[in-house]
Design a protein around this motif. Structure first.
Motif, PDB file in Angstrom:
ATOM      1  N   GLY A  73     -15.514   0.737   4.821  1.00  0.00           N
ATOM      2  CA  GLY A  73     -14.086   1.030   4.821  1.00  0.00           C
ATOM      3  C   GLY A  73     -13.292   0.017   4.028  1.00  0.00           C
ATOM      4  N   ALA A  74     -13.627  -1.257   4.188  1.00  0.00           N
ATOM      5  CA  ALA A  74     -12.912  -2.298   3.445  1.00  0.00           C
ATOM      6  C   ALA A  74     -13.118  -2.149   1.945  1.00  0.00           C
ATOM      7  N   GLY A  75     -14.362  -1.877   1.546  1.00  0.00           N
ATOM      8  CA  GLY A  75     -14.635  -1.705   0.124  1.00  0.00           C
ATOM      9  C   GLY A  75     -13.921  -0.501  -0.461  1.00  0.00           C
ATOM     10  N   MET A  76     -13.830   0.585   0.306  1.00  0.00           N
ATOM     11  CA  MET A  76     -13.138   1.785  -0.165  1.00  0.00           C
ATOM     12  C   MET A  76     -11.655   1.503  -0.410  1.00  0.00           C
ATOM     13  N   ILE A  77     -11.028   0.770   0.506  1.00  0.00           N
ATOM     14  CA  ILE A  77      -9.612   0.447   0.338  1.00  0.00           C
ATOM     15  C   ILE A  77      -9.426  -0.521  -0.828  1.00  0.00           C
ATOM     16  N   GLY A  78     -10.259  -1.552  -0.880  1.00  0.00           N
ATOM     17  CA  GLY A  78     -10.111  -2.568  -1.915  1.00  0.00           C
ATOM     18  C   GLY A  78     -10.327  -2.052  -3.321  1.00  0.00           C
ATOM     19  N   ALA A  79     -11.161  -1.020  -3.462  1.00  0.00           N
ATOM     20  CA  ALA A  79     -11.470  -0.502  -4.795  1.00  0.00           C
ATOM     21  C   ALA A  79     -10.797   0.841  -5.080  1.00  0.00           C
ATOM     22  N   ALA A  80      -9.955   1.330  -4.182  1.00  0.00           N
ATOM     23  CA  ALA A  80      -9.375   2.665  -4.321  1.00  0.00           C
ATOM     24  C   ALA A  80      -8.404   2.746  -5.508  1.00  0.00           C
ATOM     25  N   PRO A  81      -8.537   3.760  -6.357  1.00  0.00           N
ATOM     26  CA  PRO A  81      -7.529   4.000  -7.400  1.00  0.00           C
ATOM     27  C   PRO A  81      -6.196   4.374  -6.750  1.00  0.00           C
ATOM     28  N   THR A  82      -5.095   4.081  -7.406  1.00  0.00           N
ATOM     29  CA  THR A  82      -3.772   4.346  -6.847  1.00  0.00           C
ATOM     30  C   THR A  82      -3.348   5.794  -7.082  1.00  0.00           C
ATOM     31  N   TYR A  83      -2.218   6.153  -6.487  1.00  0.00           N
ATOM     32  CA  TYR A  83      -1.672   7.505  -6.649  1.00  0.00           C
ATOM     33  C   TYR A  83      -1.372   7.794  -8.115  1.00  0.00           C
TER      34      TYR A  83
ATOM     35  N   ILE B  13       0.833  -1.200   0.000  1.00  0.00           N
ATOM     36  CA  ILE B  13       0.000   0.000   0.000  1.00  0.00           C
ATOM     37  C   ILE B  13       0.868   1.251   0.000  1.00  0.00           C
ATOM     38  N   GLY B  14       1.978   1.206   0.733  1.00  0.00           N
ATOM     39  CA  GLY B  14       2.887   2.349   0.747  1.00  0.00           C
ATOM     40  C   GLY B  14       3.429   2.672  -0.637  1.00  0.00           C
ATOM     41  N   LYS B  15       3.783   1.649  -1.399  1.00  0.00           N
ATOM     42  CA  LYS B  15       4.333   1.867  -2.737  1.00  0.00           C
ATOM     43  C   LYS B  15       3.277   2.421  -3.706  1.00  0.00           C
ATOM     44  N   LEU B  16       2.032   1.973  -3.561  1.00  0.00           N
ATOM     45  CA  LEU B  16       0.989   2.339  -4.511  1.00  0.00           C
ATOM     46  C   LEU B  16       0.299   3.659  -4.179  1.00  0.00           C
ATOM     47  N   PHE B  17       0.217   3.985  -2.896  1.00  0.00           N
ATOM     48  CA  PHE B  17      -0.548   5.162  -2.496  1.00  0.00           C
ATOM     49  C   PHE B  17       0.306   6.263  -1.879  1.00  0.00           C
ATOM     50  N   PHE B  18       1.507   5.928  -1.447  1.00  0.00           N
ATOM     51  CA  PHE B  18       2.405   6.919  -0.846  1.00  0.00           C
ATOM     52  C   PHE B  18       3.787   6.806  -1.488  1.00  0.00           C
ATOM     53  N   PRO B  19       3.859   7.002  -2.807  1.00  0.00           N
ATOM     54  CA  PRO B  19       5.134   6.802  -3.508  1.00  0.00           C
ATOM     55  C   PRO B  19       6.180   7.814  -3.064  1.00  0.00           C
ATOM     56  N   SER B  20       7.416   7.346  -2.976  1.00  0.00           N
ATOM     57  CA  SER B  20       8.519   8.206  -2.578  1.00  0.00           C
ATOM     58  C   SER B  20       9.811   7.613  -3.137  1.00  0.00           C
ATOM     59  N   SER B  21      10.798   8.481  -3.325  1.00  0.00           N
ATOM     60  CA  SER B  21      12.096   7.987  -3.779  1.00  0.00           C
ATOM     61  C   SER B  21      12.746   7.108  -2.719  1.00  0.00           C
ATOM     62  N   ASP B  22      12.306   7.284  -1.472  1.00  0.00           N
ATOM     63  CA  ASP B  22      12.828   6.479  -0.368  1.00  0.00           C
ATOM     64  C   ASP B  22      11.777   5.443   0.030  1.00  0.00           C
ATOM     65  N   PRO B  23      12.036   4.145  -0.154  1.00  0.00           N
ATOM     66  CA  PRO B  23      11.048   3.118   0.194  1.00  0.00           C
ATOM     67  C   PRO B  23      10.654   3.148   1.667  1.00  0.00           C
ATOM     68  N   ILE B  24      11.616   3.515   2.532  1.00  0.00           N
ATOM     69  CA  ILE B  24      11.323   3.558   3.964  1.00  0.00           C
ATOM     70  C   ILE B  24      10.279   4.632   4.256  1.00  0.00           C
ATOM     71  N   THR B  25      10.387   5.766   3.562  1.00  0.00           N
ATOM     72  CA  THR B  25       9.405   6.833   3.742  1.00  0.00           C
ATOM     73  C   THR B  25       8.013   6.368   3.341  1.00  0.00           C
ATOM     74  N   SER B  26       7.917   5.652   2.234  1.00  0.00           N
ATOM     75  CA  SER B  26       6.624   5.129   1.789  1.00  0.00           C
ATOM     76  C   SER B  26       6.014   4.194   2.824  1.00  0.00           C
ATOM     77  N   SER B  27       6.829   3.300   3.365  1.00  0.00           N
ATOM     78  CA  SER B  27       6.318   2.352   4.350  1.00  0.00           C
ATOM     79  C   SER B  27       5.928   3.059   5.643  1.00  0.00           C
ATOM     80  N   LEU B  28       6.713   4.071   6.040  1.00  0.00           N
ATOM     81  CA  LEU B  28       6.376   4.815   7.251  1.00  0.00           C
ATOM     82  C   LEU B  28       5.053   5.543   7.101  1.00  0.00           C
ATOM     83  N   LEU B  29       4.808   6.110   5.922  1.00  0.00           N
ATOM     84  CA  LEU B  29       3.538   6.787   5.680  1.00  0.00           C
ATOM     85  C   LEU B  29       2.377   5.795   5.728  1.00  0.00           C
ATOM     86  N   ALA B  30       2.595   4.613   5.173  1.00  0.00           N
ATOM     87  CA  ALA B  30       1.545   3.595   5.203  1.00  0.00           C
ATOM     88  C   ALA B  30       1.247   3.163   6.636  1.00  0.00           C
ATOM     89  N   PHE B  31       2.285   2.980   7.457  1.00  0.00           N
ATOM     90  CA  PHE B  31       2.079   2.612   8.854  1.00  0.00           C
ATOM     91  C   PHE B  31       1.452   3.760   9.645  1.00  0.00           C
TER      92      PHE B  31
END
Length: 443
Positions: A119-129, A61-79
């Motif tokens: 909430g589950a349906g919104m996440i499951g069907a959400a378009p990506t960044y 989810i971090g990669k698809l919705f919170f893209p960043s040049s730093d993978p750690i930043t993406s994962s931190l945003l997802a968490f």
């Protein structure tokens, strides 16, 4: 005027384990307690599944919705977005818990299930960044807020319904399914994540595979319909949840329950969710083997909690098992972590996890009856929901972060053990101050 028949007397005083054959709105006590347990547990399991499955796919989810040049930043945003759900739990506990006391358990459970499905349906069907830009992460955040709000209120309503529907002689068994269903949710979530990871390629997982668990979570909606059609309860009294019910004793018990849950929720998040990460990072076990530790912990919780709950019913007391389990857990925490760090192999880790979880479930399963039994029915759902939500938000949601931070600042991989010991000590003290309720009529 003729006296009531024997059959009428039996319907007005249901026996333990009796199953109603002619349940009606006018006779709520005749409803089958087994149906209520199944309905409440399935709904609770699916709600916790939706709430926890996010953590298993947070990196994707971090990669698809919170893209960043730093993978750690993406994962931190997802968490960080995962943590947002915990922020909303206290508000949901207060609002929906009070709603459950005023309008009934069934109405509140139906509401929470609907919100979790949304909430589950919104996440499951959400378009990506990449598809809609900043609106994508905003949609995920909103969905997590909705789920957190629903989860905060679900606990008290479900626990109250499990406790109140059926014979007094099986209250401990029924209430213990609240915790058992959480173990089932963790087991289902980890199993689904492992299955998809092994069956799909990485491009398939990123393209659509991660959406499958969330879309499956929309199965909550039919469960909500089941609850509405098959659960019969006594209508709440007109003054239920009123200001006059907020007595000093109830406020005292509210704080005791917050701290009684503290040790349980810290142990839950460290043993079921953090221990696999701990095995990878510090014990250097392969990821595929470390996942088995979390699966094993969830399985023990699912199986043992109802057994300990039923044992407390047979004893007619809750606190002996609760205190014994927590004392044994205190004694075993440090040796168990010492064994895992000095013998970092899967058999040793699994054995230590099993020992810890057996003690944890003994000290926790019967507590899910003891804690709500300390509140009168008119305020039970609201007080339990808010106390649970506050405790889990403050101590459970932060447990993994605190454990990782303690290791980093101290340089000692035993630091999580000390944190768990401190939390369980506080929890043990709080439980000792609660009134023994086993074997007593429910208020």
């Amino acid at each position: 005027m003729q006296p009531p028949s024997i059959k009428e007397q039996q319907l007005s005083e249901p026996r333990a384990g009796s199953v109603a054959t002619h349940a009606s709105e006018a006779d709520p006590s005749a409803v089958s307690s087994r149906k209520v347990v199944v309905a409440a547990v399935i709904g609770n399991l699916l709600e916790f599944f939706d709430f926890t499955v996010y953590s298993f796919f947070a990196l994707t989810i971090g990669k698809l919705f919170f893209p960043s040049s730093d993978p750690i930043t993406s994962s931190l945003l997802a968490f960080a977005v995962f943590a947002v759900g915990f922020v909303m739990r206290p508000l949901g506990g207060i609002v929906i818990g009070r709603y459950a006391d005023r309008k009934g358990r069934r109405a509140a459970l139906t509401l929470t299930i609907g919100l979790m499905a949304l909430g589950a349906g919104m996440i499951g069907a959400a378009p990506t960044y990449a598809q809609i830009g900043l609106a994508a992460p905003a949609l995920i955040v909103f969905a997590r807020l909705v789920q957190g709000f629903a989860q905060g209120g679900e606990f008290g309503a479900a626990t109250a319904m499990l406790l109140e529907t059926g014979s007094d002689r099986s209250r401990g068994f029924r209430a213990s399914w609240q915790l058992a269903s959480q173990g089932g949710a963790a087991l289902l979530g980890s199993g689904m994540a492992a299955l998809l990871t092994n069956l799909l390629t990485e491009p398939q997982l990123h393209a659509w595979g991660w959406r499958v668990p969330f879309l499956m979570g929309m199965l909550i909606a039919p469960v909500g319909i089941y609850l509405r059609r098959h659960i019969v309860e006594e209508p709440p009294k007109a003054d239920a949840g009123g200001v006059r019910n907020w007595r000093a004793l109830d406020v005292r018990n509210w704080f005791l329950v917050v701290f009684a849950i503290m040790g349980m929720t810290v142990a839950t998040y460290l043993l079921m969710y953090y221990l696999p990460t701990y095995c990878i990072q510090y014990l250097k076990l392969p990821a595929r083997l470390s996942m088995l530790v979390g699966v094993g912990a969830a399985l023990v919780s699912l199986v043992m909690c109802p057994l300990y709950g039923a044992w407390s019913d047979r004893m007619g007391r809750r606190k002996p098992l609760i205190v014994t389990g927590r004392v044994l857990l205190l004694v075993l925490i440090y040796p168990a972590f010492w064994m895992m760090t000095h013998f970092p192999a899967l058999p040793a880790v699994m054995a230590m996890m099993l020992a810890l979880m057996l003690c944890y479930t003994m000290g926790s399963g019967p507590a899910y009856a003891l804690m709500p039994e300390n509140f009168p029915k008119a305020i039970r759902a609201g007080f339990m929901s808010s106390a649970y939500a506050v405790s889990v938000s403050l101590f459970g949601g932060t447990a993994q972060l605190v454990a990782a931070w303690l290791i980093r600042v101290s340089g000692n991989v035993m630091a999580p053990a000390w944190y768990m010991i401190a939390a369980v000590l506080v929890s043990l003290a709080a439980v000792s101050w609660l009134r023994e309720t086993g074997g007593r009529p429910l208020d």
